[in-house]
Design a protein around this motif. Structure first.
Motif, mmCIF file in Angstrom:
data_model
loop_
_atom_site.group_PDB
_atom_site.id
_atom_site.type_symbol
_atom_site.label_atom_id
_atom_site.label_comp_id
_atom_site.label_asym_id
_atom_site.label_seq_id
_atom_site.Cartn_x
_atom_site.Cartn_y
_atom_site.Cartn_z
ATOM 1 N N THR A 85 0.852 -1.196 0.000
ATOM 2 C CA THR A 85 0.000 0.000 0.000
ATOM 3 C C THR A 85 0.886 1.243 0.000
ATOM 4 N N TYR A 87 1.106 5.358 0.662
ATOM 5 C CA TYR A 87 0.533 6.561 1.264
ATOM 6 C C TYR A 87 1.348 7.771 0.827
ATOM 7 N N THR A 129 0.787 -4.411 3.349
ATOM 8 C CA THR A 129 -0.591 -4.146 3.742
ATOM 9 C C THR A 129 -0.831 -4.431 5.221
ATOM 10 N N SER A 130 -0.067 -5.346 5.786
ATOM 11 C CA SER A 130 -0.221 -5.672 7.204
ATOM 12 C C SER A 130 0.149 -4.509 8.119
ATOM 13 N N THR A 132 -0.710 -1.261 7.467
ATOM 14 C CA THR A 132 -1.529 -0.076 7.191
ATOM 15 C C THR A 132 -2.170 0.502 8.446
ATOM 16 N N ASP A 133 -2.627 -0.351 9.358
ATOM 17 C CA ASP A 133 -3.223 0.163 10.601
ATOM 18 C C ASP A 133 -2.205 0.964 11.397
ATOM 19 N N LEU A 134 -0.964 0.485 11.402
ATOM 20 C CA LEU A 134 0.106 1.177 12.130
ATOM 21 C C LEU A 134 0.421 2.523 11.478
ATOM 22 N N GLU A 136 -1.657 4.346 9.705
ATOM 23 C CA GLU A 136 -2.802 5.212 10.004
ATOM 24 C C GLU A 136 -2.689 5.793 11.415
ATOM 25 N N LYS A 137 -2.226 4.979 12.331
ATOM 26 C CA LYS A 137 -2.096 5.429 13.719
ATOM 27 C C LYS A 137 -0.970 6.453 13.875
ATOM 28 N N ARG A 140 -1.877 9.854 11.920
ATOM 29 C CA ARG A 140 -3.270 10.302 11.983
ATOM 30 C C ARG A 140 -3.399 11.822 12.057
ATOM 31 N N GLU A 149 -3.948 1.097 -2.752
ATOM 32 C CA GLU A 149 -3.839 -0.250 -2.198
ATOM 33 C C GLU A 149 -3.612 -1.285 -3.296
#
Length: 214
Positions: A85, A87, A129-130, A132-134, A136-137, A140, A149
């Motif tokens: 992904t 960004y 991709t694993s 992506t949450d990190l 985003e955090k 933020r 993606e």
């Protein structure tokens, strides 16, 4: 003051594939003259005869660059990776600190991909991709410009003295362009370069690049 010759030559110089074909003497000047005639007339702001364009084309003498095919065949292993992904964030006073948070969070993880680059205006992050949450955090509070993606990458080991090999990237990108394969992103280092493509193009690109080495 513009002349037909200067206009025609300027058109050709801004089309490297066409320039290369003329250098190899494989272009039908009559057909090319008919093709670029509307553009020439637009620049000249008056009707132009095809014969005048053909004469200008015959005066064009591009410098043919010889591609070192031996060097291309010495490229290293080709590694394909999926699930990436991308960004893009606007730069800010806090983005470096947030980058440090991300690097600290993944320093002990193995088998994940992360690449960070920036210019004076934006910062770009390519991650598995694993992660992506990190991302985003950690980011933020930043202004996100875009996210893409489901990218895949092809990483290729460059031949020795690749920085002195004329036309290396031109040849590769020309082949991809001829096959209708768009490159979403590219990253290069001294010994490797990676192409990032939409997943639907990855198999075709891999086969094409692998053929270069044969």
């Amino acid at each position: 003051m513009k002349t037909i010759t200067t206009v025609v030559h300027d058109i050709i110089r801004h089309q490297p594939f066409l320039d290369d074909a003329i250098a190899r003497d494989i272009v039908n000047f009559s057909g090319l003259a008919a093709d670029i005639q509307p553009q020439v007339e637009k620049e000249m702001r008056k009707p132009v005869k095809q014969g005048s364009i053909i004469m200008a084309l015959r005066r064009y003498a591009p410098k043919r660059t010889k591609i070192d095919m031996k060097s291309l065949r010495e490229m290293g292993d080709i590694i394909v990776r999926s699930g990436i992904t991308e960004y893009t964030f606007l730069n800010s006073k806090t983005i470096i600190a947030n980058k440090a948070k991300l690097l600290e969070a993944v320093k002990d993880q193995t088998g994940v991909y992360l690449n960070y680059s920036s210019n004076y205006q934006e910062s770009n992050i390519l991650v598995s991709t694993s992660l992506t949450d990190l991302v985003e955090k950690c980011f933020r509070s930043e202004v996100r410009v875009s996210i893409k993606e489901e990218l895949s990458s092809i990483t290729i080991g460059l031949p020795k003295n690749s920085s002195q090999t004329v036309g290396l990237y031109f040849y590769i990108f020309k082949l991809l362009a001829y096959e209708g394969i768009p490159v979403f992103e590219m990253i290069s280092t001294s010994n490797y370069f990676a192409l990032f493509l939409e997943k639907e193009y990855i198999n075709k690109a891999f086969l094409l690049l692998n053929e270069i080495k044969k």
